[in-house]
Every structure is written in C-alpha cells, then in structure tokens.
Design a protein around this motif. Structure first.
Motif, short mmCIF file in Angstrom:
data_model
loop_
_atom_site.label_atom_id
_atom_site.label_comp_id
_atom_site.label_asym_id
_atom_site.label_seq_id
_atom_site.Cartn_x
_atom_site.Cartn_y
_atom_site.Cartn_z
N ASP A 92 -1.85 -3.86 -12.69
CA ASP A 92 -2.21 -4.67 -11.53
C ASP A 92 -1.09 -4.65 -10.48
O ASP A 92 -1.35 -4.55 -9.28
N SER A 106 -1.07 -1.24 -8.82
CA SER A 106 -2.19 -1.09 -7.88
C SER A 106 -1.93 -1.86 -6.59
O SER A 106 -2.17 -1.35 -5.49
N SER A 124 -2.78 4.73 -8.75
CA SER A 124 -1.92 3.85 -9.54
C SER A 124 -2.18 4.13 -11.02
O SER A 124 -3.32 4.42 -11.42
N ARG A 178 -1.44 -0.09 -2.91
CA ARG A 178 -2.25 -0.45 -1.74
C ARG A 178 -1.38 -0.85 -0.56
O ARG A 178 -1.63 -0.45 0.58
#
Length: 352
Positions: free
Chosen positions: A47, A50, A61, A54
C-alpha cells in the motif's frame, strides 16, 4: 550542470526499492533535479509502495525487489533499505543487468562488499556516502589538485561518535550500531582526502568518545576526534586538511575556508592583512538570503551530488569515480578494524 527531470532529453528508467521515512524525505524529492523517469516503486508494504508510486507518477508498484527486477522495464535501481539487505538485492540487480545506487552503509562487513564487486560486471555501482559528494569536499579536492598545493600531510575531523566496545561481537552478530549507520559519514571524508587506509588505531575514553587514528597508505595521517556528547542539533562537524603551508577547513558542510598564509616577518611584520590578494583566506559559504538551490541541504549535504554522479555515469556508460564499491570496501575495512583495535594498531588488507 544540474538538469531538471522534466527538461532532460534522455531519462534513465529507474525503480526505487524502499519507500520508508528516509527515502520519502530525501530520495524521492531529489528526483526533481535528476535526468530520471521513475517507473516503479517496491516496498514490503505494498500500500505504501502504491501510494508513493502514484504521488511521483510511477505506474508500477511491487511488494518485493525481486518481483520488480523480474517484471519491470527499468535500467537502474535505487536501494534505500537496511544494509543487511544490500548484498543480496545488489547482486540480484547486477545479474538482472541493472545499474545500482544504494544508500549508505554498503553492507555489514567487508566481505559482503567484495561479493558485490565480483558480481558487478560492466554495470555502474555507487554507494551514497553523501559527505564525499558535498560541494565543500569537491571544492577542497579541486584545491588540493592545484599546482603548488601539497603534499597532503594530515586530516583532522570532529564528529559526535563513539566506537562500541566488544567489536568482535558486533561484527560476528552483525549488530546495527551507530558506528555502522553514521560512522561512515566522517570516514568517507577521511578516505576521500587521504585515500585507502593501511592501518587504524582506536583509543576509547572511559566516559565515551575518544580518537581514531587512520594511517593512510600514502603516508597521510587522519585524526578522527570521536566527539561523543556533542549536541547533535547544533553545529558539530568540522574537518581541517593540512598541506604544505596551506590548510582547508570545512565547517558543518556549509562553509569552506582556504588558508594560504600571509607574507610574514616575525620581528618586523605589523599587519595581519598585508597589501595584495596573494595570501590570506578565501572563504565560500552557503547563504540563506535567497531561496536558491545551492543553499538547500539536499545540495550542501551531498544528496544531490551522489545521485547525480550515478546518473552521469550511467548515461555516459562509464564507471563511477566517487562513492564506488571499491571505496565502500576500503571504508568498510576501516569500520571493521576500528572495532577490533582496542588500542592496538590493526593493519588493513589492500585491494580486492
């Protein structure tokens, strides 16, 4: 000359392994000033990888470096993880044909660095010993290379540090001490100026701190004052480089003084500032009056310099010349010998 990411005519496709606090505060923001395209981010926290990808425009990722190496179309990787992980990740990256930049320290012991050198092939490998890349250090090296300067005689450095006792246990158990994590900063300055060390001697104070004497192979003596107890959030770092009737002083990364001496007559001289500009001091100092790049810590501390040198080497298809794996090997041997000294002089093996 610095080249902004968005203006670069040729960008290196990179992946970054590690999206933790250090890389998020220091590595990712520095990409703005580099000729790179961030393609992928890998982190054990997918997480986090990612979200960071972004934010910085990366499209991929991964939860592991190995998956990124196998699936992503990248040319180079930036490792910002613990030194325990560097050897395996670096060797795997070299085998995958990738160039490697890794944050300091390179490894836990010197043999691991030697293993990375053996696997490197024609790839570029740079270790982020940022102090060696500081503008003040690069300028001092320029001065030392000038005609009429030298020979280099000694280097004195002050840094808040203590070398742990029971060094054999530290090495055998791969303990992650402050001597490993931050001792490499001043050591990189000593080795950048004095070159590889032939021997070291550690002297510990009863209340912490002490001194590390570095016997450089070229005859230079390094005197590293282990200023344990100095307040870390006030000015604490200082180096003085002594040549022949000249000296260079670096204070807290941001001020460089070149002392050239003055025309001097002991019995008759009356002025500390005699006529002319051939003698005296030349001083360079970062200023905060303008919000320009050269005053920012990312530049004065060498963070930009280490990554820029890596990029320049990759783009030119040439081996790195600063922060090399060979330099890391020499430094890690000093790190080990200092732990083992216990007041005795420990000789250091030369070469790979």
């Amino acid at each position: 000359m610095m080249e902004y990411m968005r203006d670069a005519k040729r960008r290196i496709r990179i992946g970054i392994v590690g999206a933790g606090s250090h890389s998020y505060r220091n590595i990712f923001p520095t990409l703005t000033y580099l000729p790179v395209e961030l393609v992928a981010v890998a982190d054990i926290d997918l997480d986090r990888a990612s979200a960071t990808a972004r934010q910085y425009g990366a499209t991929e990722s991964y939860a592991s470096a190995e998956e990124m190496y196998a699936k992503s179309d990248i040319e180079a990787v930036v490792l910002c993880v613990s030194p325990q992980m560097h050897p395996a990740l670096t060797i795997a990256a070299f085998k995958a044909g990738l160039h490697v930049f890794m944050e300091k320290p390179a490894a836990m012991v010197a043999d691991e660095v030697a293993g990375m050198i053996a696997a490197r092939g024609d790839r570029v490998g740079v270790v982020g010993y940022k102090k060696a890349f500081m503008p003040a250090v690069r300028k001092a090296q320029e001065i030392l290379a000038m005609d009429g300067v030298g020979p280099l005689r000694s280097v004195v450095g002050t840094y808040p540090m203590s070398i742990p006792e029971n060094g054999r246990k530290v090495l055998d158990e791969r303990e992650a001490t402050n001597w490993l994590a931050n001792g490499c900063h001043p050591l990189s300055v000593f080795l950048e100026f004095g070159g590889p060390a032939a021997a070291v001697t550690t002297h510990r104070g009863k209340n912490g701190g002490g001194a590390l004497i570095i016997h450089h192979a070229n005859g230079t003596i390094g005197n590293f004052h282990l200023a344990q107890g100095a307040p870390a959030f006030q000015p604490f770092e200082r180096y003085v480089i002594y040549a022949d009737k000249q000296s260079i002083e670096i204070e807290n990364s941001r001020r460089l003084s070149y002392q050239r001496g003055i025309e001097f007559a002991y019995a008759t001289g009356t002025s500390f500032a005699p006529p002319g500009l051939a003698g005296g001091a030349i001083v360079w100092e970062a200023q905060d009056g303008l919000n320009t790049l050269e005053n920012k810590a990312v530049f004065t501390q060498g963070l930009y310099g280490e990554l820029a040198h890596f990029c320049e080497s990759v783009l030119a298809s040439q081996p790195a010349t600063i922060g090399t794996l060979e330099f890391a090997l020499d430094l890690t041997r000093v790190y080990e010998a200092a732990l083992l000294s216990e007041g005795d002089t420990v000789e250091i093996r030369q070469g790979a």
